[in-house]
Design a protein around this motif. Structure first.
Motif, mmCIF file in Angstrom:
data_model
loop_
_atom_site.group_PDB
_atom_site.id
_atom_site.type_symbol
_atom_site.label_atom_id
_atom_site.label_comp_id
_atom_site.label_asym_id
_atom_site.label_seq_id
_atom_site.Cartn_x
_atom_site.Cartn_y
_atom_site.Cartn_z
ATOM 1 N N VAL A 241 -7.020 8.844 5.844
ATOM 2 C CA VAL A 241 -7.994 9.617 5.144
ATOM 3 C C VAL A 241 -9.310 9.747 5.827
ATOM 4 O O VAL A 241 -10.077 10.405 6.071
ATOM 5 N N ALA A 242 -9.685 8.404 6.337
ATOM 6 C CA ALA A 242 -10.815 8.095 7.105
ATOM 7 C C ALA A 242 -10.975 8.931 8.581
ATOM 8 O O ALA A 242 -11.926 9.282 8.985
ATOM 9 N N LEU A 243 -9.593 9.198 9.016
ATOM 10 C CA LEU A 243 -9.181 9.677 10.274
ATOM 11 C C LEU A 243 -9.141 11.270 10.182
ATOM 12 O O LEU A 243 -8.803 11.901 11.053
ATOM 13 N N LYS A 244 -9.355 11.513 8.781
ATOM 14 C CA LYS A 244 -9.218 13.122 8.552
ATOM 15 C C LYS A 244 -7.871 13.607 8.788
ATOM 16 O O LYS A 244 -7.598 14.814 9.345
ATOM 17 N N LYS A 245 -6.792 12.835 8.446
ATOM 18 C CA LYS A 245 -5.447 13.094 8.406
ATOM 19 C C LYS A 245 -4.835 13.288 6.921
ATOM 20 O O LYS A 245 -4.196 12.348 6.724
ATOM 21 N N PRO A 246 -5.555 14.057 6.248
ATOM 22 C CA PRO A 246 -4.803 14.053 4.812
ATOM 23 C C PRO A 246 -3.322 14.198 4.419
ATOM 24 O O PRO A 246 -2.924 13.567 3.603
ATOM 25 N N THR A 247 -3.067 15.023 5.260
ATOM 26 C CA THR A 247 -1.389 15.103 5.208
ATOM 27 C C THR A 247 -0.528 14.045 5.267
ATOM 28 O O THR A 247 0.341 13.653 4.563
ATOM 29 N N ASP A 248 -0.900 13.435 6.424
ATOM 30 C CA ASP A 248 -0.147 11.868 6.777
ATOM 31 C C ASP A 248 -0.592 10.902 5.613
ATOM 32 O O ASP A 248 0.340 10.228 5.396
ATOM 33 N N ALA A 249 -2.019 11.048 4.913
ATOM 34 C CA ALA A 249 -1.942 10.039 4.037
ATOM 35 C C ALA A 249 -1.375 10.305 2.556
ATOM 36 O O ALA A 249 -0.986 9.503 2.202
ATOM 37 N N CYS A 250 -1.145 11.601 2.494
ATOM 38 C CA CYS A 250 -0.315 11.947 1.297
ATOM 39 C C CYS A 250 1.112 11.595 1.541
ATOM 40 O O CYS A 250 1.945 10.992 0.594
ATOM 41 N N LYS A 251 1.691 11.528 2.565
ATOM 42 C CA LYS A 251 3.103 11.265 2.988
ATOM 43 C C LYS A 251 3.352 9.837 2.641
ATOM 44 O O LYS A 251 4.144 9.311 2.045
ATOM 45 N N THR A 252 1.950 9.156 3.175
ATOM 46 C CA THR A 252 2.278 7.683 2.931
ATOM 47 C C THR A 252 2.290 7.238 1.588
ATOM 48 O O THR A 252 3.024 6.219 1.367
ATOM 49 N N LEU A 253 1.259 7.853 1.042
ATOM 50 C CA LEU A 253 1.212 7.496 -0.630
ATOM 51 C C LEU A 253 2.543 7.670 -1.286
ATOM 52 O O LEU A 253 2.958 6.879 -2.300
ATOM 53 N N ASP A 254 3.258 8.742 -0.908
ATOM 54 C CA ASP A 254 4.638 9.166 -1.426
ATOM 55 C C ASP A 254 5.604 7.949 -1.214
ATOM 56 O O ASP A 254 6.520 7.696 -2.018
ATOM 57 N N GLU A 255 5.585 7.542 -0.033
ATOM 58 C CA GLU A 255 6.527 6.361 0.494
ATOM 59 C C GLU A 255 6.125 5.176 -0.216
ATOM 60 O O GLU A 255 7.011 4.202 -0.607
ATOM 61 N N LEU A 256 4.747 5.081 -0.498
ATOM 62 C CA LEU A 256 4.236 3.788 -1.300
ATOM 63 C C LEU A 256 4.858 3.968 -2.634
ATOM 64 O O LEU A 256 5.597 2.616 -3.011
ATOM 65 N N GLY A 257 4.781 5.028 -3.417
ATOM 66 C CA GLY A 257 5.693 4.952 -4.666
ATOM 67 C C GLY A 257 6.993 4.846 -4.801
ATOM 68 O O GLY A 257 7.644 4.511 -5.666
ATOM 69 N N ARG A 258 7.727 5.355 -3.765
ATOM 70 C CA ARG A 258 9.010 5.304 -3.417
ATOM 71 C C ARG A 258 9.522 3.873 -3.287
ATOM 72 O O ARG A 258 10.465 3.364 -3.715
ATOM 73 N N ARG A 259 8.876 3.506 -1.952
ATOM 74 C CA ARG A 259 9.442 2.002 -1.618
ATOM 75 C C ARG A 259 8.967 0.685 -2.391
ATOM 76 O O ARG A 259 9.827 0.030 -2.383
ATOM 77 N N TYR A 260 7.863 1.165 -3.027
ATOM 78 C CA TYR A 260 7.448 -0.227 -3.968
ATOM 79 C C TYR A 260 7.040 0.332 -5.197
ATOM 80 O O TYR A 260 5.772 0.406 -5.659
ATOM 81 N N PRO A 261 7.955 0.580 -6.035
ATOM 82 C CA PRO A 261 7.776 1.184 -7.519
ATOM 83 C C PRO A 261 7.211 0.106 -8.405
ATOM 84 O O PRO A 261 6.391 0.380 -9.335
ATOM 85 N N LYS A 262 7.438 -1.147 -8.058
ATOM 86 C CA LYS A 262 6.677 -2.206 -8.546
ATOM 87 C C LYS A 262 5.395 -2.857 -8.119
ATOM 88 O O LYS A 262 4.987 -3.967 -8.420
ATOM 89 N N ALA A 263 4.754 -1.978 -7.387
ATOM 90 C CA ALA A 263 3.661 -2.530 -6.915
ATOM 91 C C ALA A 263 2.517 -2.936 -7.920
ATOM 92 O O ALA A 263 2.606 -2.370 -9.205
ATOM 93 N N PRO A 264 1.537 -3.754 -7.749
ATOM 94 C CA PRO A 264 0.731 -4.291 -8.833
ATOM 95 C C PRO A 264 -0.196 -3.024 -9.314
ATOM 96 O O PRO A 264 -0.371 -2.129 -8.490
ATOM 97 N N ALA A 265 -0.500 -3.297 -10.441
ATOM 98 C CA ALA A 265 -1.421 -1.949 -11.235
ATOM 99 C C ALA A 265 -2.704 -1.443 -10.359
ATOM 100 O O ALA A 265 -3.173 -0.559 -10.127
ATOM 101 N N ALA A 266 -3.359 -2.596 -9.831
ATOM 102 C CA ALA A 266 -4.456 -2.534 -9.120
ATOM 103 C C ALA A 266 -4.203 -1.296 -7.764
ATOM 104 O O ALA A 266 -5.076 -0.862 -7.728
ATOM 105 N N ILE A 267 -3.149 -1.795 -7.114
ATOM 106 C CA ILE A 267 -2.666 -1.017 -5.875
ATOM 107 C C ILE A 267 -2.365 0.466 -6.285
ATOM 108 O O ILE A 267 -2.805 1.422 -5.944
ATOM 109 N N VAL A 268 -1.524 0.458 -7.541
ATOM 110 C CA VAL A 268 -1.283 1.947 -8.085
ATOM 111 C C VAL A 268 -2.510 2.557 -8.304
ATOM 112 O O VAL A 268 -2.689 3.966 -8.042
ATOM 113 N N SER A 269 -3.570 1.835 -8.921
ATOM 114 C CA SER A 269 -4.894 2.691 -9.525
ATOM 115 C C SER A 269 -5.632 3.220 -7.981
ATOM 116 O O SER A 269 -6.014 4.388 -8.044
ATOM 117 N N ARG A 270 -5.825 2.396 -7.076
ATOM 118 C CA ARG A 270 -6.399 2.711 -5.826
ATOM 119 C C ARG A 270 -5.524 3.736 -5.140
ATOM 120 O O ARG A 270 -6.068 4.540 -4.437
#
Length: 281
Positions: A241-270
């Protein structure tokens, strides 16, 4: 009657000359001016005598003109003509000199403008060089004042612990150096992915987002199931996001939810707030 008057005057002059000749001269000689006057008088007398004899011999009227008047007028005319020609030449020369002077002044003005422009450019270059030199000296002083990063220990565990302690102490510059040295020295060690994660943290804190993204990608390659992997994935999306690459950032967030569904609540909120920043669908 005019002729008789002229003859009478001539005769009187001729009779008067002997008397003048017999008169004794004063002891002091005549000055030059007096001598010249006498010479002129004698010349007039000779001309009058010539006129008298001419009238007597020819019996025709005699026209008397002032002596040397025509010659003087002609001489003055010639001199006046010469002066006029000289004046014309001088006027021509003066005009030429004025023209040359104007051109020289214009050329001098152009040269001065060019010299001023070159001087301004030179001053700007000198200032730029001085600023660069000052910046280089300041950087060299900073490098000299900074404490040297510890060399990686021969034991990988000790090297990792030392680099981790530098990070905990807030010495991000030396922590970056230590983790980078660890990754280079122990590329196949089991803790090298984690060392890349912490290397990304030191870079992210210092806003070196491109280098941080590279470190995070190296850390989560293979999507390891570790405690730090979800945070590394989240930090990667924030760096993008800081590098102004929102598309890549969204894809990474999708992988975050898929790869780590049990991530801590603080990480899910951020992650949710990062989706808003990236304007993910």
């Amino acid at each position: 009657m005019k002729l008789k008057s002229v003859l009478l005057a001539a005769l009187l002059a001729t009779t008067a000359l002997p008397a003048l000749a017999q008169t004794p001269l004063p002891e002091d000689p005549l000055d030059d001016r007096s001598a010249k006057r006498i010479e002129r008088m004698e010349k007039v007398v000779r001309e009058l005598r010539s006129i008298v004899f001419q009238g007597r011999d020819t019996g025709k009227p005699v026209v008397v003109q002032p002596a040397e008047t025509d010659a003087q007028i002609a001489s003055l005319g010639e001199r006046l003509g010469d002066l006029e020609q000289t004046l014309q030449k001088l006027n021509g020369q003066n005009e030429a000199l004025t023209h040359d002077l104007d051109q020289a002044r214009r050329a001098s003005g152009d040269q001065k403008a060019r010299a001023d422009a070159l001087e301004a450019r030179l001053a700007a270059l000198e200032k730029k060089l001085a600023d660069m030199d000052a910046a280089a000296q300041a950087q060299a002083q900073q490098v000299a004042a900074a404490p040297a990063a510890p060399a990686p220990a021969a034991d990988p565990a000790a090297a990792f612990k030392s680099a981790r302690q530098l990070l905990l102490d807030g010495d991000y510059a030396n922590a970056e150096t230590a983790f980078s040295a660890y990754v280079t020295a122990y590329p196949d060690n089991a803790r090298t992915p984690e060392a890349r994660y912490w290397l990304g943290e030191t870079l992210f804190v210092r806003e070196a987002y491109a280098d941080a993204a590279g470190a995070y990608i190296g850390a989560i390659r293979g999507w390891p199931q570790t405690s730090w992997a979800p945070d590394a994935t989240l930090k990667l999306s924030r760096a993008l996001v800081a590098l102004k690459k929102p598309t890549d950032a969204c894809k990474t967030l999708d992988e975050l939810g898929r790869r780590y569904p049990k991530a801590p609540a603080a990480i899910v909120s951020r992650a949710a707030s990062t989706r808003v920043a990236a304007k993910c669908a």
